[in-house]
Design an enzyme around this catalytic site. Structure first.
Site, PDB file in Angstrom:
ATOM      1  N   TYR A   1      11.780 -33.811 -12.942  1.00  0.00           N
ATOM      2  CA  TYR A   1      10.322 -33.691 -12.974  1.00  0.00           C
ATOM      3  C   TYR A   1       9.749 -33.549 -11.573  1.00  0.00           C
ATOM      4  O   TYR A   1      10.413 -33.860 -10.576  1.00  0.00           O
ATOM      5  CB  TYR A   1       9.694 -34.918 -13.655  1.00  0.00           C
TER       6      TYR A   1
ATOM      7  N   ARG B   1      -3.795  -1.394  -6.261  1.00  0.00           N
ATOM      8  CA  ARG B   1      -2.979  -2.616  -6.214  1.00  0.00           C
ATOM      9  C   ARG B   1      -3.428  -3.498  -7.365  1.00  0.00           C
ATOM     10  O   ARG B   1      -4.529  -3.315  -7.903  1.00  0.00           O
ATOM     11  CB  ARG B   1      -3.154  -3.344  -4.883  1.00  0.00           C
TER      12      ARG B   1
ATOM     13  N   ARG C   1      -3.075   3.348   8.498  1.00  0.00           N
ATOM     14  CA  ARG C   1      -3.435   2.216   7.644  1.00  0.00           C
ATOM     15  C   ARG C   1      -2.326   1.184   7.588  1.00  0.00           C
ATOM     16  O   ARG C   1      -1.160   1.520   7.394  1.00  0.00           O
ATOM     17  CB  ARG C   1      -3.714   2.726   6.223  1.00  0.00           C
TER      18      ARG C   1
ATOM     19  N   LYS D   1       0.835  -1.198   0.000  1.00  0.00           N
ATOM     20  CA  LYS D   1       0.000   0.000   0.000  1.00  0.00           C
ATOM     21  C   LYS D   1       0.874   1.254   0.000  1.00  0.00           C
ATOM     22  O   LYS D   1       0.664   2.173  -0.787  1.00  0.00           O
ATOM     23  CB  LYS D   1      -0.911  -0.016   1.230  1.00  0.00           C
TER      24      LYS D   1
ATOM     25  N   ARG E   1       1.079 -46.340  -7.286  1.00  0.00           N
ATOM     26  CA  ARG E   1       1.085 -47.191  -6.085  1.00  0.00           C
ATOM     27  C   ARG E   1       0.414 -48.508  -6.440  1.00  0.00           C
ATOM     28  O   ARG E   1      -0.540 -48.534  -7.209  1.00  0.00           O
ATOM     29  CB  ARG E   1       0.302 -46.535  -4.957  1.00  0.00           C
TER      30      ARG E   1
ATOM     31  N   THR F   1       8.343 -37.024  -0.338  1.00  0.00           N
ATOM     32  CA  THR F   1       8.501 -35.993   0.700  1.00  0.00           C
ATOM     33  C   THR F   1       7.463 -36.101   1.819  1.00  0.00           C
ATOM     34  O   THR F   1       7.608 -35.427   2.828  1.00  0.00           O
ATOM     35  CB  THR F   1       8.469 -34.586   0.084  1.00  0.00           C
ATOM     36  N   ASN F   2       6.447 -36.928   1.638  1.00  0.00           N
ATOM     37  CA  ASN F   2       5.523 -37.112   2.768  1.00  0.00           C
ATOM     38  C   ASN F   2       6.242 -37.846   3.893  1.00  0.00           C
ATOM     39  O   ASN F   2       6.309 -37.368   5.029  1.00  0.00           O
ATOM     40  CB  ASN F   2       4.289 -37.918   2.347  1.00  0.00           C
ATOM     41  N   ASP F   3       6.783 -39.011   3.560  1.00  0.00           N
ATOM     42  CA  ASP F   3       7.523 -39.750   4.577  1.00  0.00           C
ATOM     43  C   ASP F   3       8.797 -39.022   4.988  1.00  0.00           C
ATOM     44  O   ASP F   3       9.159 -39.013   6.156  1.00  0.00           O
ATOM     45  CB  ASP F   3       7.885 -41.149   4.057  1.00  0.00           C
TER      46      ASP F   3
ATOM     47  N   GLY G   1      -8.389  -6.581   4.278  1.00  0.00           N
ATOM     48  CA  GLY G   1      -9.259  -6.695   5.445  1.00  0.00           C
ATOM     49  C   GLY G   1      -8.689  -7.475   6.619  1.00  0.00           C
ATOM     50  O   GLY G   1      -9.366  -7.692   7.606  1.00  0.00           O
TER      51      GLY G   1
ATOM     52  N   MET H   1      -5.899  -6.741   8.472  1.00  0.00           N
ATOM     53  CA  MET H   1      -5.369  -5.950   9.573  1.00  0.00           C
ATOM     54  C   MET H   1      -6.211  -4.692   9.728  1.00  0.00           C
ATOM     55  O   MET H   1      -7.255  -4.583   9.118  1.00  0.00           O
ATOM     56  CB  MET H   1      -3.907  -5.657   9.333  1.00  0.00           C
TER      57      MET H   1
ATOM     58  N   ARG I   1       5.721 -48.224  -8.118  1.00  0.00           N
ATOM     59  CA  ARG I   1       6.301 -48.488  -6.797  1.00  0.00           C
ATOM     60  C   ARG I   1       5.814 -49.828  -6.273  1.00  0.00           C
ATOM     61  O   ARG I   1       4.622 -50.103  -6.278  1.00  0.00           O
ATOM     62  CB  ARG I   1       5.898 -47.396  -5.805  1.00  0.00           C
TER      63      ARG I   1
ATOM     64  N   GLU J   1      13.034 -41.361   0.988  1.00  0.00           N
ATOM     65  CA  GLU J   1      12.057 -40.922   1.975  1.00  0.00           C
ATOM     66  C   GLU J   1      12.491 -41.192   3.409  1.00  0.00           C
ATOM     67  O   GLU J   1      11.784 -40.869   4.359  1.00  0.00           O
ATOM     68  CB  GLU J   1      10.694 -41.560   1.699  1.00  0.00           C
TER      69      GLU J   1
ATOM     70  N   SER K   1      13.352 -40.778  -6.492  1.00  0.00           N
ATOM     71  CA  SER K   1      12.141 -39.970  -6.442  1.00  0.00           C
ATOM     72  C   SER K   1      11.899 -39.632  -4.980  1.00  0.00           C
ATOM     73  O   SER K   1      11.790 -40.530  -4.136  1.00  0.00           O
ATOM     74  CB  SER K   1      10.968 -40.763  -7.011  1.00  0.00           C
TER      75      SER K   1
ATOM     76  N   CYS L   1       7.670 -37.122  -5.769  1.00  0.00           N
ATOM     77  CA  CYS L   1       6.325 -37.657  -5.934  1.00  0.00           C
ATOM     78  C   CYS L   1       5.479 -37.454  -4.688  1.00  0.00           C
ATOM     79  O   CYS L   1       4.362 -37.934  -4.603  1.00  0.00           O
ATOM     80  CB  CYS L   1       6.371 -39.125  -6.328  1.00  0.00           C
TER      81      CYS L   1
END
Ligand code: ADP
Ligand code: MG
Ligand code: MG
Length: 877
Positions: free
Chosen positions: A853, A338, A92, A22, A562, A769-771, A101, A103, A618, A747, A766, A833
């Site tokens: 990838y 903006r 502001r 702003k 899977r 990244t979850n595990d 909206g 803050m 996998r 992993e 590969s 993956c």
């Protein structure tokens, strides 16, 4: 000495990080000669300093603020608290990224019992003076002292009731004066001291409140949803007031230089006469369409000026602008500009139009689309046939597109609670306010009774990509009894309704939906993303249907297929359980032999759907206990089929129990214990590939076999040997020259730490990244939701690390993996993956690490394509 405060004349649009969006834009507009009230910016760094000083504004910053007030007094010819020509200012907030909206704002600061009299007398407009004063007390109490707004609103309602009037407009100068007195008394009762009369005290209190509001709950939630880091802080803008509440020749409004819903190149906005600040968006009065300004003799000139300025700003910023303005006695002032928030549909159209208008190039067009915004377009719409057949029960403003059916709920809390119970809900409100944010998030769609296209509900819903229909004034609302009436029919809490955010239609009951497709401007932008993109985008798909959908959306292969769900199907689970129950290797092999042809058929289907594009398959990952029956009847059935007693089966099930299954007997550990499983899966993959390759010589089928959950290179080598031995025998027997690859999922942190050893053996990595996130943080994804909320509240985590990749810790492991792997195996393919593969900032990060990838769920594929293109463009490639 650090410079903490900048006059608008010292800043420009490039200084967003320091001055906030702003402040930077106000400065820029001042510089290009637009009518903007003068002022100054207290920088975002001052905010950060405020927090590191233990939530105090230090002497140096205070000093610079007072110096800037002095300069403002000079240029305006007005003075704080003056008895001749008093200065009033607006305080502001404004961070780097816009957080509409979220803050707080304080208007009319500088008023006190004496100043209000001066203003009333000098202006000859006491109603205005007292209106400003009561507004100021109200806002200051709410924002600075956190006395709830509602106490003041109740006083106004009481006053109106007493006088038998409905509109604020009918309140007189005396009424406002009386209200101001009541408000001050209310302040004293709630705060325990008198309302501060000294403008300097008011000013410091307000600046502090804005800094503090950076850390309020709704701002924190908003930041998490929009990837805005907590450490950025907010700037504070102090600006001379202009007044839209001086009478019928004054007013204020908001406008977009193009339609934010459709993208149409047409000024789009709303205004109200004789009002101030947020009145236009608050939904208290229904605003007028901006075109009507032309017919109002007091507003016509300001409207002409505004149209010119709107185009000028658009040309200047080369993007659609969202502007706020005030007309004071027929003179136009611009208070904000903006780049406007817009629907995905509008974003695509505007980007294409700007290219066609010669204002921007294709790369800029690709870069200006918010990837997560595409989500709405990838979600289902109502079926055309169903829409034609259905009769709407009502129609209001198409505030944010999309299709939503769900059970009606009437409060934000209910929306949250019901959603947590697994219900799909539509939040129905008179109007929404920032306190409703979490409920709005939980709802599938939002319906409001009051408020225009620029109302809070509309703006926030569009930002969330959530369907919203606003301003349905025919609704008779009965909030107390949680019901509403529309077209003479009552709808109670829990009744199902449907909203079409593209037409504004409301329906009773649920309508069927259909999948979205990529066409028109969407297709055009997607073509450009592919032109500038370097990194491939694959999909996570376990079935030919998912794979086909993903390819339609642009996937260039499967990054994760899977195999476990394949064993759950009715015709296989028995054979698989037989395998688990078998007492001997022969028994297990016999059971696996039954599964082999079915598994081979699965893979054939997938290879066909992919038409030669790569597929990473996998091998079995979850612990075996997930496959055994839990119901008494099923256990009995299994026992009978196996010629065993129920007791024997139960003992077996007990023996599979693990205290920590996520860290238990799963992934490659299964293949180490039962190599015959890996053998069977290898046969299925290789046979399927050979068959499909033979049927389709025009494709090149190269199986990629992925071993999950390795932590030690020898584990990998063990399984790889099984795979290679089996595969080579199959290929030889078939007289084929099929090529294949064997790689691993990264992993487990130890796999990353020893990536050089693993890379010598593996054809590809590969990142799962979850595990990897789970094990790096040592926290369970399935249980963390319960306590993350306290982590957000305490500002320990900015985001859920399972949604947004943690680049600091998990990322370090990934970087290290790449650095260790490449020198020993330069040809190694690297991808991701995990769920993060479809998260835009994570995609950008993967690009920076040189990945080949990313792979994500089918509906996120276009988002990943766009994010990957943006990453390449940003990196200047
Ligand atoms: P937000 O970021 O929530 O939009 P703003 O700082 O833009 O908050 O302030 C909200 C509203 O207050 C503006 O839209 C405008 O109507 C009013 N306002 C802000 N500054 C001024 C000013 N200097 N004079 C008059 N009104 C102002
Ligand atoms: Mg604003
Ligand atoms: Mg895993």
């Amino acid at each position: 000495m650090v410079k903490w405060v900048y006059m608008f004349t010292e800043g420009d649009a490039t200084m967003k990080n320091l001055l906030g969006g702003k402040g930077a834009n106000l400065s820029e507009m001042v510089n290009i000669g637009l009518p903007v009230p003068q002022g100054f910016v207290v920088s975002t760094e001052a905010c950060t300093q405020y927090y590191s000083d233990g939530e105090v504004i230090n002497e140096e910053i205070q000093g610079q603020i007072m110096d800037a007030i002095g300069k403002l007094e000079e240029v305006s010819g007005k003075k704080f608290g003056d008895s001749e020509n008093p200065l009033l200012v607006a305080i502001r907030s404004g961070s780097r990224a816009s957080m509409p909206g979220m803050m707080d704002t304080v208007l009319n600061l500088g008023l006190n019992d004496d100043v209000v009299e001066v203003l009333a007398e000098k202006s000859g407009n006491p109603r205005w003076a007292w209106d400003c004063y009561r507004r100021f007390i109200q806002m200051y109490s709410d924002v600075v002292m956190e006395v709830g707004k509602k106490y003041f609103e109740e006083l106004i309602d009481e006053m109106k009731e007493e006088k038998g009037i409905v509109e604020d407009e009918d309140l007189t100068a005396e009424d406002f004066q009386k209200l101001a007195g009541q408000f001050k008394a209310e302040y004293k009762a709630k705060v325990g001291e008198d309302f501060p009369a000294d403008p300097k005290v008011q000013l410091m209190g307000s600046v502090k409140a804005v800094f503090r509001s950076w850390n309020n709950k709704r701002a924190n939630v908003y930041r998490r949803d929009h990837d805005i880091p907590h450490h950025w802080g907010t700037a504070v803008n102090v600006q001379e007031m202009v007044f839209g509440n001086l009478g019928e020749s004054s007013g204020s409004g908001v406008a977009f230089s193009r339609d934010p819903s459709t993208g149409e190149n047409k000024l789009y906005g709303e205004y109200l006469t004789n009002c101030q600040g947020e009145d236009v968006v608050a939904g208290i009065r229904t605003p007028n369409k901006i075109e009507l300004m032309a017919d109002d003799p007091h507003m016509a000139k300001a409207y002409e000026d505004f149209k010119v300025i709107s185009k000028k700003l658009e040309n200047h910023y080369k993007d659609m602008q969202d502007m706020e303005f005030t007309v004071e006695n027929e003179k136009l002032y611009i208070l904000q500009t903006r780049n406007g928030k817009r629907t995905a549909q509008a974003a695509l159209k505007i980007a294409c139009d700007l290219v066609d208008e010669g204002m921007i190039d294709e790369k800029t067009a690709v870069s200006m689309i918010e990837p997560r915004n595409l989500d709405t377009l990838l979600h289902p719409q109502f079926e055309t046939a169903a829409l034609t057949a259905a009769t709407p029960i009502g129609k209001a403003l198409p505030a944010s597109p999309g299709a939503a059916s769900g059970k009606a709920v009437f409060t934000a809390e209910d929306a949250k609670e019901w959603e947590a119970k697994g219900e799909t809900v539509i939040l129905v409100r008179m109007e929404t306010s920032p306190e409703d944010i979490e409920g709005m998030k939980a709802a599938k769609g939002i319906l409001t009774v009051r408020g225009g296209m620029t109302s809070h509900a509309a703006v926030v819903a569009r930002g969330m990509g959530k369907c919203c229909v606003s301003g349905c004034t025919e609704i008779v609302m009965d909030e107390a009894n949680k019901k509403f009436t529309l077209g003479g029919i009552d709808y109670h809490e829990g009744d199902i309704i449907s909203l079409d955010g593209s037409t504004g239609n409301i329906y009773a009951g649920a309508l069927p939906t259909m999948d979205a497709s990529i066409a028109g401007e969407f297709a055009r932008i997607m073509e450009w993303t592919d032109k500038y993109r370097k990194m491939k985008v694959r999909t996570n798909a376990d079935s030919p249907e998912d794979a086909r959908k993903a390819r339609e959306l642009g996937a260039e292969g499967i990054g994760l297929c899977r195999t476990e769900h394949m064993f759950f199907e009715a015709d296989r689970i028995d054979a698989f359980r037989e395998m688990i129950c078998a007492d001997s290797l022969e028994g297990r092999k016999a059971a696996l032999d039954k599964i082999l042809p079915m598994q081979q058929a699965d893979f054939e289907g997938i290879y066909k759907a992919l038409e030669g594009e790569p597929v990473t398959i996998r091998f079995l990952d979850p612990p075996l206990h997930e496959f055994v029956p839990t119901e008494e009847a099923d256990i009995k059935k299994l026992a009978d089929a196996q010629g065993k007693t129920v007791e024997q089966i139960k003992t077996l099930i007990d023996s599979l129990h693990e205290f920590n299954p996520m860290l238990g007997h799963r992934g490659c550990r299964l293949a180490v214990t039962y190599p015959e499983i890996a053998e069977m899966q290898t046969k299925a993959v290789i046979r399927a590939a050979i068959k499909v390759q033979k049927d389709h010589p025009e494709w090149k089928v190269v199986p990629e076999i992925m071993v999950p959950l390795i932590g030690e290179v020898k584990e990998f080598v063990f399984v790889k040997n099984v795979v290679v031995e089996t595969a080579d025998a199959e290929i030889k027997a078939a007289g084929s020259d099929l090529e294949y690859m064997v790689g691993t999922m990264m992993e487990i942190p130890r796999a990353c730490l020893t990536a050089d050893a693993v890379a010598k053996e593996a054809d590809f990595f590969s990142f799962g990244t979850n595990d990897l996130t789970q094990m790096t943080y040592g926290l369970s994804r399935d249980d963390a939701g319960k306590f993350f909320e306290s982590y957000y509240d305490a500002n320990i985590y900015d985001n859920d690390p399972f949604v947004k990749l943690d680049q600091v810790g998990v990322g370090k492991l990934m970087e290290m993996t790449v650095e260790l792997a490449k020198p020993v195996n330069p040809g190694i393919k690297i991808g991701i993956c995990g769920e993060h593969g479809g998260d835009p900032t994570s995609v950008e990060y993967c690009y920076s690490l040189g990945f080949d990838y990313v792979s994500c769920s089918p509906f996120r594929v276009p988002i990943a394509r766009l994010a990957a293109a943006q990453a390449a463009i940003k990196a200047g490639e």
